[in-house]
Enzyme design. Structure first.
Site, PDB file in Angstrom:
ATOM      1  N   ARG A 234     -11.449   4.694   9.512  1.00 28.09           N
ATOM      2  CA  ARG A 234     -11.163   3.448  10.220  1.00 28.09           C
ATOM      3  C   ARG A 234     -12.424   2.769  10.741  1.00 28.09           C
ATOM      4  O   ARG A 234     -12.359   1.618  11.177  1.00 28.09           O
ATOM      5  CB  ARG A 234     -10.195   3.700  11.390  1.00 28.09           C
ATOM      6  CG  ARG A 234      -8.781   3.994  10.953  1.00 28.09           C
ATOM      7  CD  ARG A 234      -7.837   4.011  12.139  1.00 28.09           C
ATOM      8  NE  ARG A 234      -6.465   4.283  11.728  1.00 28.09           N
ATOM      9  CZ  ARG A 234      -5.594   3.366  11.343  1.00 28.09           C
ATOM     10  NH1 ARG A 234      -5.976   2.095  11.302  1.00 28.09           N
ATOM     11  NH2 ARG A 234      -4.375   3.694  11.005  1.00 28.09           N
TER      12      ARG A 234
ATOM     13  N   LYS B 135       0.815  -1.214   0.000  1.00 24.89           N
ATOM     14  CA  LYS B 135       0.000   0.000   0.000  1.00 24.89           C
ATOM     15  C   LYS B 135       0.856   1.276   0.000  1.00 24.89           C
ATOM     16  O   LYS B 135       0.532   2.250  -0.689  1.00 24.89           O
ATOM     17  CB  LYS B 135      -0.936   0.004   1.217  1.00 24.89           C
ATOM     18  CG  LYS B 135      -1.858   1.216   1.300  1.00 24.89           C
ATOM     19  CD  LYS B 135      -2.946   0.995   2.336  1.00 24.89           C
ATOM     20  CE  LYS B 135      -2.408   0.974   3.747  1.00 24.89           C
ATOM     21  NZ  LYS B 135      -2.116   2.340   4.250  1.00 24.89           N
TER      22      LYS B 135
ATOM     23  N   ARG C  89      -1.291  -9.513  13.051  1.00 24.15           N
ATOM     24  CA  ARG C  89      -1.515  -8.228  12.371  1.00 24.15           C
ATOM     25  C   ARG C  89      -2.562  -8.376  11.271  1.00 24.15           C
ATOM     26  O   ARG C  89      -3.415  -7.504  11.095  1.00 24.15           O
ATOM     27  CB  ARG C  89      -0.201  -7.699  11.787  1.00 24.15           C
ATOM     28  CG  ARG C  89       0.804  -7.223  12.819  1.00 24.15           C
ATOM     29  CD  ARG C  89       2.107  -6.816  12.171  1.00 24.15           C
ATOM     30  NE  ARG C  89       1.943  -5.650  11.314  1.00 24.15           N
ATOM     31  CZ  ARG C  89       2.864  -5.236  10.449  1.00 24.15           C
ATOM     32  NH1 ARG C  89       3.990  -5.909  10.308  1.00 24.15           N
ATOM     33  NH2 ARG C  89       2.651  -4.171   9.712  1.00 24.15           N
TER      34      ARG C  89
ATOM     35  N   ARG D 241      13.105  -8.876  11.889  1.00 26.60           N
ATOM     36  CA  ARG D 241      12.494  -7.885  12.771  1.00 26.60           C
ATOM     37  C   ARG D 241      11.348  -8.547  13.540  1.00 26.60           C
ATOM     38  O   ARG D 241      10.672  -9.441  13.032  1.00 26.60           O
ATOM     39  CB  ARG D 241      11.977  -6.686  11.971  1.00 26.60           C
ATOM     40  CG  ARG D 241      13.079  -5.922  11.253  1.00 26.60           C
ATOM     41  CD  ARG D 241      12.554  -4.699  10.540  1.00 26.60           C
ATOM     42  NE  ARG D 241      11.543  -5.033   9.547  1.00 26.60           N
ATOM     43  CZ  ARG D 241      11.113  -4.168   8.620  1.00 26.60           C
ATOM     44  NH1 ARG D 241      11.594  -2.945   8.591  1.00 26.60           N
ATOM     45  NH2 ARG D 241      10.211  -4.545   7.739  1.00 26.60           N
TER      46      ARG D 241
ATOM     47  N   ARG E 248      11.173 -11.637   5.128  1.00 22.80           N
ATOM     48  CA  ARG E 248      12.007 -10.439   5.123  1.00 22.80           C
ATOM     49  C   ARG E 248      13.142 -10.552   6.141  1.00 22.80           C
ATOM     50  O   ARG E 248      12.968 -11.064   7.239  1.00 22.80           O
ATOM     51  CB  ARG E 248      11.159  -9.197   5.424  1.00 22.80           C
ATOM     52  CG  ARG E 248      10.182  -8.894   4.312  1.00 22.80           C
ATOM     53  CD  ARG E 248       9.618  -7.499   4.367  1.00 22.80           C
ATOM     54  NE  ARG E 248       8.797  -7.221   5.531  1.00 22.80           N
ATOM     55  CZ  ARG E 248       7.852  -6.282   5.556  1.00 22.80           C
ATOM     56  NH1 ARG E 248       7.628  -5.538   4.483  1.00 22.80           N
ATOM     57  NH2 ARG E 248       7.144  -6.070   6.646  1.00 22.80           N
TER      58      ARG E 248
END
Length: 243
Positions: free
Chosen positions: A107, A32, A189, A178, A145
């Site tokens: 939201r 995004k 998430r 991370r 990642r």
């Protein structure tokens, strides 16, 4: 990425004659942020982030910032009224006359209803873009990642691996994962995003014919953006908004 950005600037959109509000939704790992930057360059309109605005008020320590801090300390969310006020003030500024890209807003369905009323009063048209990526692809992207702890260079075991597995090309340091890229964190998430965003997508699906859902599963961001441009041109050419 540079080549993709160049192709964006080579094909500017025709002058916008009616304000356009682009509401961009995308889960973590959907790209995004990259697509938002491409849209800013192509349409020459600002990106408006509620998170950035809230952080700036906190940084300044003004009355709004102090109120936000008090609510955060109490474990409360920032009220719809305050967020609406900040967004409405921001989109009234001259650089947003032709339109804007909303990031992080609305939201809630209540915020969406208020936003739609404001846009109608301003004679603005809205287009909602939902970047859709397969759940397993997102997990693969994010959990794959790795980052260099020295220079911060980001790698991906699938799409951008280092020359030597687990080692930074530039610093020779051992790459690390991370905390927010760990698979269990990624799954949570995504679950939070689904809980928060699904009611909004259903709201726009029920109240507007301006919802564009784009498959963002492709690895190349410029290919995804070409699809977004085609869909937007279709929306602009069908009388939904004028450009």
């Amino acid at each position: 990425m540079a080549g993709a950005a160049a192709s964006v600037s080579e094909e500017p959109v025709s002058e916008i004659t009616k304000p356009i509000a682009i509401i961009l939704f995308g889960s973590p790992g959907s790209g995004k942020g990259t697509q938002s930057k491409y849209l800013v360059e192509w349409l020459k309109i600002p990106q408006i982030s509620t998170g950035d605005m809230l952080r700036e008020h906190i940084r300044q320590g003004d009355a709004i910032g102090l109120a936000i801090m008090d609510r955060m300390r109490a474990g409360s969310l920032v009220s719809d009224e305050l967020v609406n006020q900040l967004v409405f003030e921001r989109i009234s500024q001259p650089d947003a006359n032709k339109g804007f890209i909303l990031d992080g807003y609305p939201r809630t369905p209540a915020q969406a209803e208020e936003m739609m009323r404001l846009l109608a009063a301003r004679g603005a048209g809205e287009v909602v873009i939902h970047l859709v990526v397969d759940y397993n692809i997102i997990i693969s992207r994010m959990s794959g990642r790795r980052v260099c702890p020295v220079c911060g260079t980001l790698y991906n075991a699938v799409s951008r691996p280092p020359k030597v597995e687990g080692i930074c090309d530039l610093e020779g340091a051992t790459l690390v994962i991370r905390d927010d890229d760990r698979e269990d964190v990624v799954r949570e998430r995504l679950a939070q995003y689904e809980r928060q965003t699904r009611p909004l997508i259903e709201f726009f699906r029920a109240t507007s014919d301006r919802l564009i859902e784009v498959d963002a599963s492709q690895e190349k961001p410029d290919a995804v953006f070409e699809r977004i441009k085609r869909e937007l041109r279709g929306a602009l050419g069908n009388g939904r908004v004028s450009a």
